[in-house]
Scaffold this motif. Structure first.
Motif, PDB file in Angstrom:
ATOM      1  N   CYS A 261       0.860  -1.190   0.000  1.00  0.00           N
ATOM      2  CA  CYS A 261       0.000   0.000   0.000  1.00  0.00           C
ATOM      3  C   CYS A 261       0.893   1.236   0.000  1.00  0.00           C
ATOM      4  N   THR A 262       0.691   2.117  -0.961  1.00  0.00           N
ATOM      5  CA  THR A 262       1.496   3.334  -1.045  1.00  0.00           C
ATOM      6  C   THR A 262       0.808   4.528  -0.403  1.00  0.00           C
ATOM      7  N   SER A 263      -0.519   4.537  -0.441  1.00  0.00           N
ATOM      8  CA  SER A 263      -1.238   5.640   0.213  1.00  0.00           C
ATOM      9  C   SER A 263      -2.686   5.255   0.465  1.00  0.00           C
ATOM     10  N   LEU A 264      -3.253   5.872   1.487  1.00  0.00           N
ATOM     11  CA  LEU A 264      -4.672   5.730   1.808  1.00  0.00           C
ATOM     12  C   LEU A 264      -5.326   7.100   1.642  1.00  0.00           C
ATOM     13  N   GLU A 265      -6.330   7.138   0.807  1.00  0.00           N
ATOM     14  CA  GLU A 265      -7.060   8.386   0.560  1.00  0.00           C
ATOM     15  C   GLU A 265      -8.433   8.252   1.204  1.00  0.00           C
ATOM     16  N   ILE A 266      -8.644   8.972   2.307  1.00  0.00           N
ATOM     17  CA  ILE A 266      -9.875   8.833   3.079  1.00  0.00           C
ATOM     18  C   ILE A 266     -10.722  10.083   2.903  1.00  0.00           C
ATOM     19  N   ASN A 267     -11.897   9.922   2.287  1.00  0.00           N
ATOM     20  CA  ASN A 267     -12.812  11.032   2.063  1.00  0.00           C
ATOM     21  C   ASN A 267     -14.241  10.551   2.225  1.00  0.00           C
ATOM     22  N   ASN A 268     -15.018  11.296   3.053  1.00  0.00           N
ATOM     23  CA  ASN A 268     -16.451  11.011   3.200  1.00  0.00           C
ATOM     24  C   ASN A 268     -16.739   9.541   3.475  1.00  0.00           C
ATOM     25  N   ASN A 269     -16.002   8.999   4.447  1.00  0.00           N
ATOM     26  CA  ASN A 269     -16.232   7.637   4.908  1.00  0.00           C
ATOM     27  C   ASN A 269     -15.959   6.581   3.833  1.00  0.00           C
ATOM     28  N   GLU A 270     -15.195   6.960   2.815  1.00  0.00           N
ATOM     29  CA  GLU A 270     -14.755   5.989   1.814  1.00  0.00           C
ATOM     30  C   GLU A 270     -13.232   6.051   1.736  1.00  0.00           C
ATOM     31  N   ILE A 271     -12.626   4.911   1.529  1.00  0.00           N
ATOM     32  CA  ILE A 271     -11.168   4.863   1.448  1.00  0.00           C
ATOM     33  C   ILE A 271     -10.756   4.329   0.084  1.00  0.00           C
ATOM     34  N   LYS A 272      -9.799   5.019  -0.520  1.00  0.00           N
ATOM     35  CA  LYS A 272      -9.153   4.503  -1.715  1.00  0.00           C
ATOM     36  C   LYS A 272      -7.773   3.996  -1.316  1.00  0.00           C
ATOM     37  N   VAL A 273      -7.532   2.721  -1.567  1.00  0.00           N
ATOM     38  CA  VAL A 273      -6.256   2.107  -1.227  1.00  0.00           C
ATOM     39  C   VAL A 273      -5.411   2.045  -2.495  1.00  0.00           C
ATOM     40  N   HIS A 274      -4.330   2.819  -2.509  1.00  0.00           N
ATOM     41  CA  HIS A 274      -3.446   2.844  -3.664  1.00  0.00           C
ATOM     42  C   HIS A 274      -2.296   1.873  -3.445  1.00  0.00           C
ATOM     43  N   MET A 275      -1.958   1.131  -4.495  1.00  0.00           N
ATOM     44  CA  MET A 275      -0.922   0.114  -4.402  1.00  0.00           C
ATOM     45  C   MET A 275       0.208   0.401  -5.376  1.00  0.00           C
ATOM     46  N   LYS A 276       1.384  -0.023  -5.030  1.00  0.00           N
ATOM     47  CA  LYS A 276       2.538   0.145  -5.900  1.00  0.00           C
ATOM     48  C   LYS A 276       2.338  -0.638  -7.199  1.00  0.00           C
ATOM     49  N   GLY A 277       2.617   0.026  -8.321  1.00  0.00           N
ATOM     50  CA  GLY A 277       2.506  -0.641  -9.611  1.00  0.00           C
ATOM     51  C   GLY A 277       1.109  -0.717 -10.169  1.00  0.00           C
ATOM     52  N   GLU A 278       0.131  -0.095  -9.486  1.00  0.00           N
ATOM     53  CA  GLU A 278      -1.258  -0.127  -9.946  1.00  0.00           C
ATOM     54  C   GLU A 278      -1.734   1.295 -10.229  1.00  0.00           C
ATOM     55  N   ASP A 279      -2.354   1.488 -11.400  1.00  0.00           N
ATOM     56  CA  ASP A 279      -2.912   2.803 -11.730  1.00  0.00           C
ATOM     57  C   ASP A 279      -4.217   3.055 -10.996  1.00  0.00           C
ATOM     58  N   SER A 280      -4.985   1.994 -10.776  1.00  0.00           N
ATOM     59  CA  SER A 280      -6.277   2.130 -10.103  1.00  0.00           C
ATOM     60  C   SER A 280      -6.142   1.802  -8.622  1.00  0.00           C
ATOM     61  N   ALA A 281      -7.152   2.192  -7.859  1.00  0.00           N
ATOM     62  CA  ALA A 281      -7.166   1.957  -6.422  1.00  0.00           C
ATOM     63  C   ALA A 281      -8.285   0.987  -6.075  1.00  0.00           C
ATOM     64  N   VAL A 282      -8.183   0.400  -4.895  1.00  0.00           N
ATOM     65  CA  VAL A 282      -9.267  -0.411  -4.356  1.00  0.00           C
ATOM     66  C   VAL A 282     -10.121   0.487  -3.475  1.00  0.00           C
ATOM     67  N   ARG A 283     -11.415   0.566  -3.761  1.00  0.00           N
ATOM     68  CA  ARG A 283     -12.343   1.360  -2.957  1.00  0.00           C
ATOM     69  C   ARG A 283     -12.963   0.456  -1.886  1.00  0.00           C
TER      70      ARG A 283
END
Length: 486
Positions: A261-283
């Motif tokens: 996991c490279t970063s966690l983007e937390i907004n309005n009770n939703e989290i986007k999990v960004h991963m190394k080598g991936e353009d998209s995130a897991v919501r």
């Protein structure tokens, strides 16, 4: 396009796997995704099985049985169908019950059982029972929110016990210094005994038994009946995370390896999990983080710098592990192993006599002896100048010099395995409870859908990590029961 899941578990060590297992009992397994930064599961639990049947543990090598924490791990083993693979250490194994302290150039046995409390060891000027009796009647010092393990033990039990017992114990458990580690955070039950009962000894006797959170599984019943001392698994402790990984995948939990996991983007009770080598995130709706606090700090720095700064304060130490195998029986005495106090001139934290506890892990055929030499920890940089400057040959040479000096073993090993476990054991130093309080408060005040588990926070032992993780997951599910229909 982003992929979706309900819960993301960060980290595939024992905490992350235990969290995913507990979640899979409460949620639809396909709604869970587990991200592991490396190519394997298990974290610091790693076993090597050789072609001639030997088993070598690079991390934890046995588990104890006390309380809910002991039940949690054994119950998990039984659920996974590993009960037949359990290797218990029974009371009849007197060698494995013997604990040694290396001091003043010799091995000193710590007297076991009640009788041992009334015998004087060479390390102490009087039997330990006398120090215990004085502790019962010693008046409390003014209330102290936090103090080091050394300060606490010196105040309650005297300088000798702080010097010869607390010091090596902290090196054996935390690879840390008793003069830096927090009594409140490292040994919370003992800390509470004094606060509630005015005495550690009185508290140990009078405190109520903890309420059982796990059923008496058949394996737990057997362990009590046979009075197991510790236990391991036939093919090594890594069998536990490996079986967890297979069982989770079979249930439908998505496990992604080599995906830090490279970063966690937390907004309005939703989290986007960004991963190394991936353009998209897991919501996801929620994240259970089982990665080290400093790794999580990096992932949160952009969105939540204050929380990241709290997490950054939780440090960890590096330990060098050298696994040695010798032909024949080379030990001068049968024992679990020995610890070396920090005030003794030695590169070693301690040495475990693996063959004494688990001879089943010795190679097949001719007799052999397995030892584990542990070095570094809090003193790693002072001793070795940092992990980058160490070679495996140098570490092996230091380990062999240590056992030659301490145990008289001059023979050349038939096998040597070396690991440098970088930042493997978190340090609960003075003020750790305040850091945890600030982290918890921030998460609550900002209503972050983030649950923290693992060794960075409240427990470093495998049993305790499994237990605290399962409690945390249950609290998460109960809190979000309505929206998740748990």
């Amino acid at each position: 396009m982003s992929r979706t899941a309900r819960v993301a578990v960060l980290g595939g060590g024992i905490a992350g796997l235990s969290a995913a297992w507990r979640l899979a009992k409460r949620l639809e397994p396909s709604s869970i995704v587990l991200l592991e930064a490396s190519r394997r599961l298990g974290g610091w639990i790693e076993s090597t099985k050789t072609s001639d049947g030997g088993v070598f543990e690079h991390g934890p090598r046995s588990l104890r049985l006390a309380g809910n924490a002991g039940r949690a791990s054994l119950s998990l083993v039984e659920e996974l169908g590993l009960g037949d693979d359990v290797l218990p250490v029974l009371p009849s194994n007197k060698g494995a019950r013997k604990r040694l302290i290396y001091g003043d150039g010799r091995m000193n046995e710590l007297g076991g059982g009640l009788a041992g409390m009334f015998r004087r060891s060479a390390l102490f000027s009087e039997p330990l029972a006398r120090a215990m009796m004085r502790e019962l009647v010693r008046k409390n010092a003014p209330a102290c929110e936090d103090e080091t393990v050394h300060q606490f033990c010196e105040r309650r039990l005297g300088n000798e016990i702080a010097h010869w017992l607390a010091d090596p114990l902290c090196r054996g458990i935390f690879a840390g210094s008793s003069k830096h580690l927090s009594m409140r955070s490292c040994f919370p039950k003992v800390y509470e005994y004094e606060r509630r009962y005015g005495s550690v000894i009185r508290g140990a006797v009078m405190s109520k038994k903890e309420r059982l959170r796990y059923k008496n599984s058949e394996l737990v019943k057997r362990s009590k009946k046979e009075a197991w001392v510790t236990w391991s698994l036939r093919n090594g402790l890594e069998s536990l995370p490996n079986r967890l990984g297979h069982a989770l995948s079979a249930r439908g939990v998505k496990i992604l390896k080599n995906k830090p996991c490279t970063s966690l983007e937390i907004n309005n009770n939703e989290i986007k999990v960004h991963m190394k080598g991936e353009d998209s995130a897991v919501r996801v709706d929620s994240v259970v983080s089982a990665i080290p606090a400093r790794n999580l700090s990096s992932a949160l720095m952009a969105n939540h710098p204050t929380l990241a700064s709290h997490l950054e304060r939780i440090s960890a130490v590096t330990v060098a592990i050298v696994l040695l195998e010798f032909d024949g029986k080379v030990l001068p005495t049968e024992a679990f192993g020995y610890l070396v106090p920090s005030h003794q001139p030695s590169n070693a934290l301690g040495v475990v006599f693996d063959s004494c506890s688990f001879p089943e892990h010795d190679r097949t055929g001719s007799p052999s002896t397995r030892l584990t030499v542990m070095m570094g920890g809090h003193w790693f940089n002072d001793l070795f100048g940092g992990a980058h400057s160490l070679t495996e040959d140098r570490i092996e040479a230091i380990a062999r010099e240590t056992i030659a000096d301490h145990l008289g073993i001059q023979a050349k090993p038939t096998r040597c395995l070396v690991r440098i476990l970088k930042d493997c054991i978190p340090q609960y130093n003075i003020g750790h409870h305040e850091t945890i309080g600030a982290i918890d408060q921030y998460i609550e005040e900002h209503s972050l859908p983030l649950t923290l588990v693992g060794a960075s926070y409240r427990a470093v032992a495998v049993n305790d990590i499994v237990d605290t993780t399962m409690q945390a997951v249950d609290q998460l599910c109960n809190k979000r029961m309505e929206s998740w229909s748990c």
